[in-house]
Design a protein around this motif. Structure first.
Motif, PDB file in Angstrom:
ATOM      1  N   GLY A 332      48.766 174.025 116.620  1.00 35.62           N
ATOM      2  CA  GLY A 332      49.191 173.668 117.973  1.00 35.62           C
ATOM      3  C   GLY A 332      48.125 173.855 119.029  1.00 35.62           C
ATOM      4  N   GLN A 633      57.096 170.892 117.371  1.00 34.35           N
ATOM      5  CA  GLN A 633      55.925 171.385 118.090  1.00 34.35           C
ATOM      6  C   GLN A 633      54.978 170.244 118.455  1.00 34.35           C
ATOM      7  OE1 GLN A 633      55.124 174.645 119.212  1.00 34.35           O
ATOM      8  NE2 GLN A 633      53.677 173.338 120.329  1.00 34.35           N
ATOM      9  N   ARG A 634      54.783 169.327 117.511  1.00 31.23           N
ATOM     10  CA  ARG A 634      53.922 168.191 117.813  1.00 31.23           C
ATOM     11  C   ARG A 634      54.548 167.340 118.924  1.00 31.23           C
ATOM     12  NH1 ARG A 634      49.756 168.128 118.260  1.00 31.23           N
ATOM     13  NH2 ARG A 634      49.435 165.885 117.997  1.00 31.23           N
ATOM     14  N   ASP A 636      56.431 168.340 121.399  1.00 36.33           N
ATOM     15  CA  ASP A 636      56.270 168.996 122.694  1.00 36.33           C
ATOM     16  C   ASP A 636      54.833 168.859 123.194  1.00 36.33           C
ATOM     17  OD1 ASP A 636      57.542 170.514 124.800  1.00 36.33           O
ATOM     18  OD2 ASP A 636      56.248 172.182 124.201  1.00 36.33           O
ATOM     19  N   ASN A 637      53.866 169.000 122.295  1.00 32.20           N
ATOM     20  CA  ASN A 637      52.465 168.862 122.697  1.00 32.20           C
ATOM     21  C   ASN A 637      52.147 167.438 123.140  1.00 32.20           C
ATOM     22  OD1 ASN A 637      51.853 171.542 122.204  1.00 32.20           O
ATOM     23  ND2 ASN A 637      51.106 171.175 120.132  1.00 32.20           N
TER      24      ASN A 637
END
Length: 953
Positions: A332, A633-634, A636-637
């Protein structure tokens, strides 16, 4: 606008000129070389060294509609005299403004434009490159004007004083550019003894006259020293034979003086050894987050057969499984990574690794450095791999073997620069050669990528700074890394953290050509139309390469109705690209390209390149589209990165921001940054997944298969599309719409652009949407282009960016006048534009009108250069429902049918007396907007609400 005084016809003038040149005598060239060329390249080449030691590459292409030439001088901003930042760049500007033989400062620009051409130049650290193109019959006259730049430029004192303002405007324009601001810091922290540490662009301050030293005298001195024939490389591409080109070029350019200037190596290091390692922190203007690691290395340009930087850059920048980027994404920390050769000079270079950071990556930037150095340790432990080198070599060989035509002007410019680096026989294949595996050289390069040799640059809004750069006022700090940081950088990671790339499964093996069908037709045919699917098919019979495209347009009513739909579609496509990146990156290296993106009516998927292995890439892409499996997570990034990119629009060039605002005001379904940002802020992954399901339930598909394919591909694509499309009846997709302005309507749209420069983008819509309106409007832009630049840029010095151009939106005709000015407010810009427009019609005579008509017709009907241009034409024609694929011919006929009197009547009615006018204005530091009785609107959406529109079928 000045007028060419000759009343001879262009064809006769060209013939007389060429006859005179062919009759001229010149010293025989010292040497002639036949460069190695691609088997797919049917042009003829000859490389000469003239008696003045200028190397000249002649390119004969009897079929070319455009001739082109470029001359590259091996001098750049790195050669500026001490304290005279920007002098090389200023000289580049001045050469366009009159010569002894052609003293009129506007003459070159007018001649090129009136004969269908373009011209430009650039100055880099080591090179100054001048280039133009023109309709092929007019090459001799254009070359004569061009050659005088290097034989007898005037450096007229009047234009020396004026053009300094243009350099200043270019400097001011870049004050908020993070690229230029970062370079300013880099130059400030360099070894001051290195020539690249000097100010590059120039300003009124650096170019001011000084006691005992006028800038004009220094220009002349600089020109006399560096502009020497032996340090020039010339490329000329024309329709003439090689013998004719040689007889044309040699007499002209043999007149360029040879001052026997010899380049010297640069012994000074870019950074003094005691400076390294170095930690630099920079506050950017935009909300970007970036980490850059730079490593001084040897100069490998002479080792172009070995290409060690290509080998290492491919590994460090790899994006597949086991790569550095893959691991950093898993943690991340980053969004993207690029690696390869950066700055180079005679004696050294920089190897550069650049990553865009997540919020977590900013906080853990030392971890990123640690991972890079651990990856390099893995590479050193594994040692150079000949099989990896051979794989890159195969890909380079394929690229050269199946090389395709590109823009003549861009082609000659690249060749002229490359001639300084490659041996004469290699000037064409030099960028592609990779046939000298040298393990020791590769290992030596890897030894340079270590913590003790690093310049680490962190860019983020929250970094601590204690200095400001001189020229761009960029906040920054510089220090040695702490012992704790060095310990982190050098700390090893798990042995299985990284791996070398697997053998590339996408490298084309079958490069044979399919047989053309017996019933072959020269344009796409609709071969399937059922349910929600339409497929067009065409074989390529002209370029005959083992390549092709598959384009799919998925249309849905769930895209342009509001900003949230638009945001959802853009975010969904970004997630798709990220999800398949590890799989598709090797395909990209192997010459297979893909893109997936949101458009006005849906989502498009494009795949192109070698046809072998294309189906594997398409299958993988459609599988993910049908069953998205996204990581939280990807997601959100990516969402945060998208918001940041939209927020960064304020750091774009102000003129570009104004055009974005103008586009939003004209196109329905286009939304500005703020509504999309607002929609993205509270959007959850579940929302995007739900949107995707709804999109596919409502979507229909229209596809084009074009290139080296048999018709069997149609059935396969049809089956693949069934994975995505519902079986219910087709949903109605709203028509595209463009704002329709009324005759006499005048609108002012003030926009807030955070920059001292004022900007005015003045849009004038055509009188209707017929072919005749399109022709008259396009011809108006062609006629205005040269004079607008000359008057508002060169004579009045209103700003570095000053252009007039055709700007059709979904084929609805319009033209734009655009100026970004550091010296005038937008009210003054409007007055200057209006004054110019009112003088255009009176300054035009019949001969000029005919030249402009011919130039525009030639551009409209210019043959496609390669398979990609042809595919794009077919695809856009299908989207516009121009199924006869004759739009270019129809437009050309409409242009040809216009007489001077008809055009004058149209111009006066549509663009003077009853204007359909929309002014997008940014007031700049002076705060003044255009005056007048125009209606003022506060947003693009307000303007479009309830307004009439063109419905695009």
């Amino acid at each position: 606008m000045s007028v060419l005084r000759s009343r001879q016809t262009p064809w006769l003038l060209c013939g007389l000129f060429l006859t005179a040149i062919l009759a001229a005598c010149a010293s025989a060239p010292e040497s002639v070389v036949q460069p190695v060329q691609s088997p797919n390249d049917d042009k003829a080449y000859r490389l000469l060294t003239l008696d003045n030691e200028m190397q000249v590459l002649l390119v004969s292409d009897p079929e070319t509609p455009k001739a082109a030439a470029s001359l590259d001088v091996h001098v750049g901003s790195g050669d500026n005299p001490e304290g005279r930042g920007g002098l090389a760049h200023f000289l580049e500007h001045m050469l366009f403004l009159g010569t002894d033989k052609y003293p009129d400062a506007a003459e070159y620009e007018e001649f090129i434009t009136e004969h269908g051409g373009n011209r430009n130049a650039y100055t880099s650290f080591e090179h100054t490159n001048y280039f133009f193109d023109i309709n092929a019959p007019y090459l001799p006259e254009a070359l004569d004007r061009f050659a005088q730049f290097f034989i007898a430029p005037r450096f007229d004192a009047e234009y020396v004083d004026r053009e300094k303002n243009a350099v200043e405007a270019e400097y001011q324009m870049g004050l908020k550019s993070d690229g230029r601001r970062g370079l300013d810091v880099l130059q400030e922290i360099m070894n001051p003894g290195h020539p690249f540490s000097q100010f590059s662009v120039g300003s009124l301050e650096s170019l001011a006259d000084r006691p005992g030293s006028s800038i004009r005298d220094e220009l002349l001195s600089f020109y006399d020293k560096y502009y020497s024939a032996n340090q020039m490389r010339l490329v000329v591409l024309g329709a003439e034979s090689l013998d004719e080109l040689q007889s044309l070029v040699a007499p002209m350019f043999s007149q360029v003086p040879n001052k026997s200037y010899e380049l010297s190596g640069i012994d000074e290091p870019l950074f003094n050894p005691e400076q390294l390692p170095m930690m630099v922190q920079i506050q950017p203007q935009a909300t970007q987050r970036q980490l850059q690691l730079l490593f001084p290395i040897a100069d490998y340009r002479a080792d172009y057969h070995a290409k060690p930087l290509s080998y290492l850059g491919n590994l460090v920048g790899h994006e597949g499984e086991g790569s550095l980027l893959s691991r950093l994404k898993d943690e991340g920390l980053v969004e993207s990574l690029a690696a390869g050769s950066g700055l180079g000079w005679r004696g050294g270079a920089l190897f550069s690794v650049t990553v865009t950071l997540t919020e977590k990556g900013v906080a853990e930037h030392d971890r990123i450095a640690q991972m890079l150095f651990a990856y390099m340790e893995m590479l050193r432990a594994e040692g150079p791999k000949e099989w990896l080198y051979d794989e890159q070599s195969r890909l380079a060989e394929l690229s050269f073997r199946f090389q395709e035509d590109s823009s003549p002007m861009g082609y000659v410019s690249r060749l002229a620069t490359g001639m300084h680096d490659y041996r004469p026989g290699d000037v064409l294949q030099g960028p592609y050669i990779m046939d000298d595996y040298q393990a020791e050289m590769l290992a030596g390069l890897m030894e340079s990528i270590v913590p003790g040799n690093a310049v680490v640059i962190l860019e983020d809004a929250d970094v601590s700074t204690d200095r400001r750069s001189r020229h761009y006022d960029t906040p920054y700090s510089v220090q040695s890394p702490t012992a704790e940081q060095l310990a982190i950088w050098q700390n090893p990671v798990a042995e299985d953290a990284f791996s070398l790339p697997a053998p590339n499964q996408f490298i084309a093996e079958d490069v044979s050509l399919v047989k053309l069908e017996k019933d072959y037709v020269a344009a796409p045919v609709r071969v399937l139309e059922e349910g929600r699917k339409t497929i067009w098919f065409a074989q390529d019979d002209e370029f005959r390469l083992p390549r092709g495209v598959t384009y799919i347009n998925f249309r849905s009513p769930l895209v342009g109705e509001n900003a949230r739909q638009s945001a959802s579609a853009v975010l969904y496509t970004a997630m798709l690209k990220d999800r398949v990146n590890e799989f598709t990156y090797p395909a990209l290296l192997a010459g297979l390209n893909f893109s997936v993106y949101k458009h006005a009516q849906g989502i498009s998927l494009r795949i192109g390149g070698y046809d072998d292995k294309q189906s594997e890439l398409l299958d993988a892409m459609l599988k993910v589209m049908a069953n998205p499996d996204f990581d939280g997570q990807r997601y959100d990034n990516i969402r945060k990165d998208m918001i940041r990119s939209l927020e960064n629009s304020v750091a774009k060039r102000p003129s570009s921001q104004a055009l974005d605002d103008l586009r939003e005001a004209l196109l329905y379904g286009e939304w500005g940054e703020q509504p999309v940002i607002h929609a993205l802020r509270d959007m959850q992954l579940e929302d995007v997944v739900a949107y995707a399901r709804a999109f596919w339930q409502s979507a229909s598909a229209e596809a084009l298969i074009y290139g080296n394919y048999s018709r069997d591909e149609v059935a396969g694509l049809s089956q693949r599309l069934d994975m995505l499309l519902a079986q219910s009846s087709v949903d109605t997709v709203p028509q595209l719409r463009v704002l329709k302005m009324d005759a006499g309507e005048s609108v002012l749209y003030p926009v807030d652009i955070k920059h001292d420069d004022a900007v005015l983008a003045w849009y004038l819509q055509g009188g209707g949407n017929s072919w005749e309106d399109r022709a008259a409007t396009a011809l108006t832009a062609q006629i205005m282009k040269s004079g607008f630049f000359q008057q508002l840029r060169t004579e009045q010095q209103l700003g570095y960016i000053a252009s007039a151009f055709a700007w059709p939106q979904l084929d609805v005709p319009g033209l734009v006048m655009l100026v970004q000015s550091p010296v005038a407010d937008s009210a003054a810009l409007a007055d200057a534009m209006d004054t110019f427009m009112r003088g255009v019609e009176a300054s035009l005579d019949e001969a000029q009108f005919q030249r402009h008509k011919k130039a525009l017709i030639n551009e409209v009907t210019r043959p496609h250069k390669n398979i990609w241009e042809r595919a794009e034409f077919y695809w856009q024609s299908i989207a516009k429902k121009q199924y006869a694929f004759d739009g270019r011919e129809t437009l050309a006929e409409a242009i040809e049918g216009l007489s001077l009197e008809q055009w004058q009547a149209y111009y006066n009615t549509v663009f003077i007396e009853q204007r359909r006018s929309l002014q997008v204005a940014a007031p700049g530091k002076n705060g003044l907007l255009p005056a007048g009785s125009q209606r003022r609107v506060e947003s693009a959406q307000t303007l479009k609400a309830g307004h009439a529109s063109y419905l695009i079928e």
